[in-house]
Design an enzyme around this catalytic site. Structure first.
Site, PDB file in Angstrom:
ATOM      1  N   ASP A  12       8.349  -8.597 -12.022  1.00  0.00           N
ATOM      2  CA  ASP A  12       7.783  -8.062 -10.774  1.00  0.00           C
ATOM      3  C   ASP A  12       7.199  -9.180  -9.893  1.00  0.00           C
ATOM      4  O   ASP A  12       7.381  -9.182  -8.673  1.00  0.00           O
ATOM      5  CB  ASP A  12       6.703  -7.019 -11.074  1.00  0.00           C
ATOM      6  CG  ASP A  12       7.294  -5.706 -11.586  1.00  0.00           C
ATOM      7  OD1 ASP A  12       8.447  -5.391 -11.226  1.00  0.00           O
ATOM      8  OD2 ASP A  12       6.610  -5.003 -12.350  1.00  0.00           O
ATOM      9  N   LYS A  16       5.655   0.915 -18.855  1.00  0.00           N
ATOM     10  CA  LYS A  16       5.623  -0.556 -18.915  1.00  0.00           C
ATOM     11  C   LYS A  16       4.676  -1.106 -19.990  1.00  0.00           C
ATOM     12  O   LYS A  16       4.959  -2.142 -20.586  1.00  0.00           O
ATOM     13  CB  LYS A  16       5.249  -1.140 -17.546  1.00  0.00           C
ATOM     14  CG  LYS A  16       6.340  -0.932 -16.491  1.00  0.00           C
ATOM     15  CD  LYS A  16       5.958  -1.598 -15.183  1.00  0.00           C
ATOM     16  CE  LYS A  16       7.037  -1.352 -14.138  1.00  0.00           C
ATOM     17  NZ  LYS A  16       6.769  -2.076 -12.881  1.00  0.00           N
TER      18      LYS A  16
END
Ligand code: ATR
Length: 279
Positions: free
Chosen positions: A108, A71
Protein backbone atom coordinates in the site's frame (compact mmCIF):
# COMPACT_ATOMS: atom_id res chain seq x y z
CA UNK A 1 -9.31 -14.24 -22.85
CA UNK A 2 -9.66 -18.02 -22.70
CA UNK A 3 -7.60 -19.77 -20.07
CA UNK A 4 -6.03 -23.20 -20.34
CA UNK A 5 -5.57 -25.98 -17.81
CA UNK A 6 -2.15 -24.51 -17.06
CA UNK A 7 -3.42 -21.04 -16.21
CA UNK A 8 -1.61 -19.20 -13.42
CA UNK A 9 -4.04 -18.43 -10.59
CA UNK A 10 -4.41 -15.53 -8.16
CA UNK A 11 -7.27 -13.59 -6.59
CA UNK A 12 -8.43 -11.27 -3.83
CA UNK A 13 -9.87 -12.33 -0.48
CA UNK A 14 -12.32 -9.96 1.22
CA UNK A 15 -15.70 -9.84 2.97
CA UNK A 16 -17.68 -8.55 1.23
CA UNK A 17 -15.78 -8.67 -2.07
CA UNK A 18 -18.39 -7.63 -4.65
CA UNK A 19 -17.22 -3.98 -4.66
CA UNK A 20 -13.54 -4.84 -5.26
CA UNK A 21 -11.98 -3.36 -8.39
CA UNK A 22 -8.95 -5.65 -8.23
CA UNK A 23 -10.34 -8.42 -10.50
CA UNK A 24 -10.93 -5.83 -13.22
CA UNK A 25 -7.48 -4.31 -12.66
CA UNK A 26 -5.53 -7.58 -12.89
CA UNK A 27 -7.89 -8.88 -15.59
CA UNK A 28 -7.03 -5.85 -17.74
CA UNK A 29 -3.30 -6.59 -17.43
CA UNK A 30 -3.77 -10.32 -18.11
CA UNK A 31 -5.66 -9.45 -21.31
CA UNK A 32 -3.21 -6.73 -22.29
CA UNK A 33 -0.19 -9.01 -21.98
CA UNK A 34 -1.94 -12.16 -23.30
CA UNK A 35 -1.07 -14.10 -20.16
CA UNK A 36 -2.63 -17.50 -19.55
CA UNK A 37 -3.89 -16.64 -16.06
CA UNK A 38 -6.91 -15.72 -13.95
CA UNK A 39 -7.48 -13.37 -11.01
CA UNK A 40 -10.73 -14.04 -9.19
CA UNK A 41 -12.79 -12.49 -6.37
CA UNK A 42 -12.80 -14.73 -3.28
CA UNK A 43 -15.57 -13.99 -0.74
CA UNK A 44 -14.10 -15.32 2.50
CA UNK A 45 -15.92 -14.75 5.81
CA UNK A 46 -13.77 -13.73 8.80
CA UNK A 47 -14.08 -17.09 10.55
CA UNK A 48 -12.60 -18.92 7.53
CA UNK A 49 -9.80 -16.56 6.48
CA UNK A 50 -6.98 -18.56 8.02
CA UNK A 51 -8.26 -21.76 6.42
CA UNK A 52 -8.63 -20.02 3.04
CA UNK A 53 -5.11 -18.56 3.12
CA UNK A 54 -3.62 -21.91 4.16
CA UNK A 55 -5.42 -23.57 1.23
CA UNK A 56 -3.66 -21.42 -1.42
CA UNK A 57 -0.74 -23.83 -2.06
CA UNK A 58 -3.07 -26.87 -2.16
CA UNK A 59 -5.22 -25.15 -4.78
CA UNK A 60 -2.18 -24.28 -6.85
CA UNK A 61 -2.64 -20.52 -6.41
CA UNK A 62 0.45 -18.34 -6.95
CA UNK A 63 -0.88 -16.04 -4.24
CA UNK A 64 -3.54 -13.42 -3.63
CA UNK A 65 -4.39 -9.96 -2.45
CA UNK A 66 -6.08 -9.49 0.89
CA UNK A 67 -8.48 -6.66 1.56
CA UNK A 68 -10.85 -5.41 4.28
CA UNK A 69 -11.34 -6.88 6.89
CA UNK A 70 -8.61 -9.52 6.51
CA UNK A 71 -5.29 -7.65 6.39
CA UNK A 72 -4.42 -8.21 10.07
CA UNK A 73 -5.53 -11.87 10.00
CA UNK A 74 -3.32 -12.43 6.95
CA UNK A 75 -0.44 -10.86 8.88
CA UNK A 76 -0.92 -13.48 11.60
CA UNK A 77 -1.37 -16.42 9.22
CA UNK A 78 1.50 -16.27 6.70
CA UNK A 79 4.84 -18.04 7.22
CA UNK A 80 7.07 -15.04 6.49
CA UNK A 81 6.66 -11.27 6.40
CA UNK A 82 8.60 -8.69 4.43
CA UNK A 83 9.92 -5.69 6.36
CA UNK A 84 7.07 -3.39 5.28
CA UNK A 85 4.30 -5.81 6.27
CA UNK A 86 5.99 -6.34 9.62
CA UNK A 87 6.14 -2.61 10.23
CA UNK A 88 2.52 -2.14 9.14
CA UNK A 89 1.08 -5.08 11.11
CA UNK A 90 -0.96 -5.83 7.98
CA UNK A 91 -0.61 -7.85 4.78
CA UNK A 92 -2.25 -6.95 1.46
CA UNK A 93 -0.30 -9.30 -0.85
CA UNK A 94 0.54 -12.99 -0.37
CA UNK A 95 3.04 -14.82 -2.56
CA UNK A 96 3.19 -18.64 -2.52
CA UNK A 97 6.82 -19.80 -2.76
CA UNK A 98 8.16 -22.74 -4.77
CA UNK A 99 8.18 -24.74 -1.53
CA UNK A 100 4.55 -23.89 -0.78
CA UNK A 101 5.30 -21.41 2.01
CA UNK A 102 3.40 -18.14 2.24
CA UNK A 103 5.11 -14.75 2.18
CA UNK A 104 3.13 -11.71 3.36
CA UNK A 105 3.90 -8.30 1.89
CA UNK A 106 2.40 -4.86 2.16
CA UNK A 107 2.43 -2.77 -1.02
CA UNK A 108 0.00 0.00 0.00
CA UNK A 109 2.80 2.43 0.86
CA UNK A 110 4.60 1.61 -2.41
CA UNK A 111 1.34 2.36 -4.26
CA UNK A 112 0.94 5.66 -2.46
CA UNK A 113 4.50 6.86 -3.22
CA UNK A 114 4.48 5.66 -6.85
CA UNK A 115 1.17 7.45 -7.43
CA UNK A 116 2.67 10.75 -6.24
CA UNK A 117 5.82 10.18 -8.29
CA UNK A 118 3.91 9.60 -11.47
CA UNK A 119 1.34 12.34 -10.77
CA UNK A 120 3.95 15.02 -9.98
CA UNK A 121 7.17 14.30 -11.89
CA UNK A 122 10.16 15.25 -9.75
CA UNK A 123 8.21 14.99 -6.48
CA UNK A 124 10.24 13.69 -3.55
CA UNK A 125 9.14 12.90 -0.01
CA UNK A 126 12.26 14.75 1.15
CA UNK A 127 10.93 18.03 -0.32
CA UNK A 128 9.55 18.95 3.10
CA UNK A 129 7.06 18.25 5.89
CA UNK A 130 3.83 16.43 5.11
CA UNK A 131 0.46 16.89 6.79
CA UNK A 132 -1.47 13.62 7.00
CA UNK A 133 -5.12 13.74 8.00
CA UNK A 134 -6.68 10.60 9.48
CA UNK A 135 -5.22 7.69 11.44
CA UNK A 136 -6.88 4.50 10.13
CA UNK A 137 -5.24 1.57 8.36
CA UNK A 138 -4.51 3.52 5.19
CA UNK A 139 -2.83 6.32 7.17
CA UNK A 140 -0.39 3.81 8.62
CA UNK A 141 0.92 2.90 5.13
CA UNK A 142 1.00 6.56 4.06
CA UNK A 143 2.93 7.78 7.12
CA UNK A 144 5.43 4.90 7.16
CA UNK A 145 6.17 5.19 3.43
CA UNK A 146 6.65 8.97 3.60
CA UNK A 147 9.18 8.57 6.42
CA UNK A 148 10.93 5.68 4.66
CA UNK A 149 11.22 7.85 1.54
CA UNK A 150 12.88 10.66 3.48
CA UNK A 151 10.13 13.04 4.61
CA UNK A 152 11.83 15.22 7.25
CA UNK A 153 8.63 15.38 9.32
CA UNK A 154 5.06 14.13 9.24
CA UNK A 155 2.33 16.05 11.06
CA UNK A 156 -0.52 13.75 11.88
CA UNK A 157 -3.99 14.94 12.84
CA UNK A 158 -7.04 12.82 13.46
CA UNK A 159 -10.53 13.60 14.75
CA UNK A 160 -9.75 11.15 17.58
CA UNK A 161 -6.32 12.32 18.78
CA UNK A 162 -5.60 9.08 20.68
CA UNK A 163 -5.56 7.07 17.42
CA UNK A 164 -2.99 9.45 15.93
CA UNK A 165 -0.83 9.11 19.05
CA UNK A 166 -1.07 5.31 18.84
CA UNK A 167 -0.07 5.31 15.17
CA UNK A 168 2.90 7.60 15.91
CA UNK A 169 4.06 5.33 18.73
CA UNK A 170 3.76 2.20 16.56
CA UNK A 171 5.54 3.61 13.50
CA UNK A 172 8.10 5.76 15.33
CA UNK A 173 10.37 8.39 13.79
CA UNK A 174 9.69 12.02 12.95
CA UNK A 175 5.92 12.06 13.45
CA UNK A 176 4.27 14.89 15.37
CA UNK A 177 0.64 14.54 16.30
CA UNK A 178 -1.65 17.50 16.87
CA UNK A 179 -5.25 18.23 17.78
CA UNK A 180 -7.92 18.16 15.10
CA UNK A 181 -8.55 21.91 15.55
CA UNK A 182 -4.95 22.80 14.66
CA UNK A 183 -4.96 21.16 11.22
CA UNK A 184 -5.40 24.42 9.32
CA UNK A 185 -2.52 26.11 11.16
CA UNK A 186 -0.20 23.24 10.18
CA UNK A 187 -0.90 23.83 6.48
CA UNK A 188 1.43 26.82 6.54
CA UNK A 189 4.59 24.70 6.62
CA UNK A 190 3.39 21.73 4.57
CA UNK A 191 4.76 20.69 1.18
CA UNK A 192 2.27 17.80 0.96
CA UNK A 193 -1.26 17.32 2.29
CA UNK A 194 -2.83 13.86 2.34
CA UNK A 195 -6.44 13.02 3.21
CA UNK A 196 -6.68 9.44 4.46
CA UNK A 197 -10.12 9.84 6.04
CA UNK A 198 -13.38 8.76 4.47
CA UNK A 199 -14.51 12.39 4.24
CA UNK A 200 -15.18 13.50 0.67
CA UNK A 201 -16.19 10.04 -0.48
CA UNK A 202 -19.50 9.84 -2.38
CA UNK A 203 -22.25 9.84 0.24
CA UNK A 204 -20.02 11.44 2.90
CA UNK A 205 -19.62 15.14 3.71
CA UNK A 206 -16.49 16.86 2.39
CA UNK A 207 -13.38 17.01 4.57
CA UNK A 208 -13.54 20.28 6.48
CA UNK A 209 -10.25 21.95 5.66
CA UNK A 210 -9.82 25.60 4.71
CA UNK A 211 -6.70 25.67 2.52
CA UNK A 212 -6.01 29.40 2.89
CA UNK A 213 -2.70 28.92 4.76
CA UNK A 214 -1.29 26.31 2.33
CA UNK A 215 1.68 27.41 0.16
CA UNK A 216 0.92 27.47 -3.56
CA UNK A 217 3.79 25.07 -4.22
CA UNK A 218 2.35 22.29 -2.03
CA UNK A 219 0.93 19.06 -3.46
CA UNK A 220 -2.48 17.80 -2.31
CA UNK A 221 -3.59 14.18 -2.59
CA UNK A 222 -6.56 12.14 -1.42
CA UNK A 223 -6.80 8.40 -1.00
CA UNK A 224 -10.54 8.61 -1.73
CA UNK A 225 -11.18 7.95 -5.43
CA UNK A 226 -14.97 7.85 -5.62
CA UNK A 227 -15.31 10.58 -6.82
CA UNK A 228 -11.94 11.01 -8.48
CA UNK A 229 -11.96 14.75 -7.83
CA UNK A 230 -13.01 15.06 -4.19
CA UNK A 231 -14.12 18.46 -2.83
CA UNK A 232 -10.62 18.74 -1.27
CA UNK A 233 -8.84 18.19 -4.59
CA UNK A 234 -11.22 20.51 -6.42
CA UNK A 235 -10.58 23.29 -3.88
CA UNK A 236 -6.81 22.73 -4.02
CA UNK A 237 -6.72 22.77 -7.80
CA UNK A 238 -8.85 25.94 -7.93
CA UNK A 239 -6.23 27.81 -5.87
CA UNK A 240 -3.38 26.54 -8.04
CA UNK A 241 -1.97 23.63 -6.03
CA UNK A 242 -0.91 20.48 -7.86
CA UNK A 243 -3.26 17.61 -7.06
CA UNK A 244 -3.02 13.83 -7.37
CA UNK A 245 -6.17 11.70 -7.26
CA UNK A 246 -6.44 8.52 -5.23
CA UNK A 247 -7.08 5.82 -7.81
CA UNK A 248 -3.39 5.65 -8.72
CA UNK A 249 -2.58 4.28 -5.26
CA UNK A 250 -4.87 1.33 -6.01
CA UNK A 251 -3.33 0.83 -9.45
CA UNK A 252 0.30 1.03 -8.29
CA UNK A 253 -0.13 -1.14 -5.16
CA UNK A 254 -1.19 -3.95 -7.50
CA UNK A 255 2.07 -3.98 -9.50
CA UNK A 256 4.32 -6.06 -7.20
CA UNK A 257 1.69 -8.80 -6.75
CA UNK A 258 1.02 -9.07 -10.47
CA UNK A 259 4.75 -9.30 -11.22
CA UNK A 260 5.26 -12.03 -8.58
CA UNK A 261 2.28 -14.17 -9.63
CA UNK A 262 2.24 -13.73 -13.39
CA UNK A 263 5.91 -13.05 -14.16
CA UNK A 264 5.65 -9.69 -15.87
CA UNK A 265 6.11 -6.12 -14.60
CA UNK A 266 2.82 -4.42 -15.48
CA UNK A 267 2.36 -0.81 -16.49
CA UNK A 268 -0.08 1.75 -15.11
CA UNK A 269 -1.69 3.49 -18.09
CA UNK A 270 -4.67 5.75 -18.81
CA UNK A 271 -6.40 2.72 -20.40
CA UNK A 272 -6.02 0.76 -17.17
CA UNK A 273 -7.32 3.69 -15.12
CA UNK A 274 -10.40 4.04 -17.35
CA UNK A 275 -11.11 0.29 -17.20
CA UNK A 276 -10.86 0.23 -13.40
CA UNK A 277 -13.05 3.31 -12.95
CA UNK A 278 -15.73 2.09 -15.35
CA UNK A 279 -19.06 1.02 -13.83
P1 ATR B 1 -9.15 2.66 7.25
O1 ATR B 1 -8.58 1.73 8.27
O2 ATR B 1 -9.67 1.95 6.03
O3 ATR B 1 -8.27 3.81 6.91
P2 ATR B 1 -10.85 3.66 9.35
O4 ATR B 1 -10.02 2.95 10.33
O5 ATR B 1 -12.33 3.55 9.49
O6 ATR B 1 -10.51 3.25 7.86
O7 ATR B 1 -10.42 5.20 9.36
C1 ATR B 1 -11.20 6.18 8.85
C2 ATR B 1 -10.56 7.53 9.13
O8 ATR B 1 -11.51 8.53 8.78
C3 ATR B 1 -10.22 7.76 10.60
O9 ATR B 1 -9.08 8.56 10.68
C4 ATR B 1 -11.45 8.49 11.09
O10 ATR B 1 -11.25 9.30 12.24
P3 ATR B 1 -11.53 8.67 13.72
O11 ATR B 1 -10.30 7.87 14.07
O12 ATR B 1 -11.70 9.85 14.59
O13 ATR B 1 -12.77 7.82 13.62
C5 ATR B 1 -11.74 9.37 9.91
N1 ATR B 1 -13.10 9.90 9.92
C6 ATR B 1 -14.24 9.21 9.74
N2 ATR B 1 -15.30 10.04 9.82
C7 ATR B 1 -14.81 11.28 10.08
C8 ATR B 1 -15.40 12.59 10.27
N3 ATR B 1 -16.73 12.78 10.22
N4 ATR B 1 -14.58 13.63 10.49
C9 ATR B 1 -13.25 13.45 10.54
N5 ATR B 1 -12.63 12.26 10.38
C10 ATR B 1 -13.39 11.20 10.14
Amino acid sequence: MTISGKAKLAGVMGWPIGHSRSPRLHGYWLDQYGIDGAYVPLAVPPDRIEQAIRALPALGFRGCNVTVPHKEAAYRTVDRLDATARRMGAVNTIVVGEDGTLEGRNTDGFGFIENLRSGVPGWKASDGPALVIGAGGAARAVVASLLDEGAPRVWLVNRTRARADELAADIGGAIETADWVSRETLLEGATLVVNTTTQGMAGQPPLELDLRALPGSAVVTDIVYTPLMTPLLTAAQARGNRVVDGVGMLLHQARPGFAAWFGREPEVTEGLKAAVLQG
